[in-house]
Design an enzyme around this catalytic site. Sequence first.
Site, mmCIF file in Angstrom:
data_model
loop_
_atom_site.group_PDB
_atom_site.id
_atom_site.type_symbol
_atom_site.label_atom_id
_atom_site.label_comp_id
_atom_site.label_asym_id
_atom_site.label_seq_id
_atom_site.Cartn_x
_atom_site.Cartn_y
_atom_site.Cartn_z
ATOM 1 C CE1 TYR A 166 31.144 45.616 36.465
ATOM 2 C CE2 TYR A 166 31.185 44.042 35.277
ATOM 3 C CZ TYR A 166 31.480 44.929 35.400
ATOM 4 O OH TYR A 166 30.809 45.940 34.781
ATOM 5 C CE LYS A 185 34.907 45.536 34.668
ATOM 6 N NZ LYS A 185 34.312 46.164 33.791
ATOM 7 C CD GLU A 223 33.054 54.037 29.751
ATOM 8 O OE1 GLU A 223 34.257 53.332 30.026
ATOM 9 O OE2 GLU A 223 32.495 54.131 31.165
ATOM 10 C CG LEU A 241 36.006 50.991 34.131
ATOM 11 C CD1 LEU A 241 35.607 51.259 35.703
ATOM 12 C CD2 LEU A 241 35.395 49.159 33.179
#
Length: 287
Positions: free
Chosen positions: A36, A151, A183, A207
């Site tokens: 996505y 992702k 993260e 990411l």
Amino acid sequence: MLNPERIVYVNGHFLPESQATISIFDRGLLFADSVYEVNAVLQGKLLETAAHGQRLERSLRELGMAMPMTHTALLELQREIVQRNQLDQGMVYTQITRGVTPQRDFAVPQGLAPSVILFSMAKELINNPVATRGLKVLLVPDIRWQRRDIKTTALLAQSLAKQQALDAGMDEAWMVEKGFITEGTSNNAFIVKENKLITRQLSNEILHGITRASLLQIAHELNLVVEERPFTPEEAYQAQEAFISSAATFALPVIAIDGHNIGTGKPGMITQRLRAIYIEKALETAL
Ligand code: PLP
């Protein structure tokens, strides 16, 4: 009309959201076999479309899939979602799954027709109250799989981490692995120390945030020293400033981590400057 339904896109059709359906045999549902993107929308225009399109293609490629349409065709769908929903400010969500299987089979089928889903979310992004208030962050263990650079919609670990933070009276969770922060649940993590910007280097462990990349570019243009390296919770507790970055939040200040005030306990000046410049620059290339 009161509360008109959102118009969403599913596999070739724009429909009111209550009429949009997807098969229970879709691999996106059964295996999170899907990727996505989230684009911010400001002034009715999508931000950072080229970078998000490229990352979408890369995520698909890493899972052995191809873009189901050209980048231009996808951008047209995204723009149509904005227009049909008269979206001025918010996000456009785009998801592509491997498609519908005849069986629930662990083997990855070849040649399925991918499912493509788009919808909009209206949200105040510029006058986000958190930009002046700041976020409180809780550190939690990073229990995700090892391909965080893709992702995918396998987001349960992040969703549970976010809820853990909310249950603890905080706003966001940063994940920690082998003694270093990776993260945030849906954002990249930054600290500022001696006026230097510190954020973890790119690898399969995080990411590759589009906003992160643009903020680092802005930092270079401002002659800020940037260190792309892992940092520990102790280093974060003692930071001068801290912030998160993502498409929907831009740069958003962090004012406390695990109950330790960051700097003065107020949003930092470097963070606010980066946020303002990011918004200004992203608007210049918005489509
Ligand atoms: N890290 C994670 C785990 C994310 O889910 C996201 C965004 O959803 C980000 C970082 C930020 O990426 P971007 O700036 O491209 O939105």
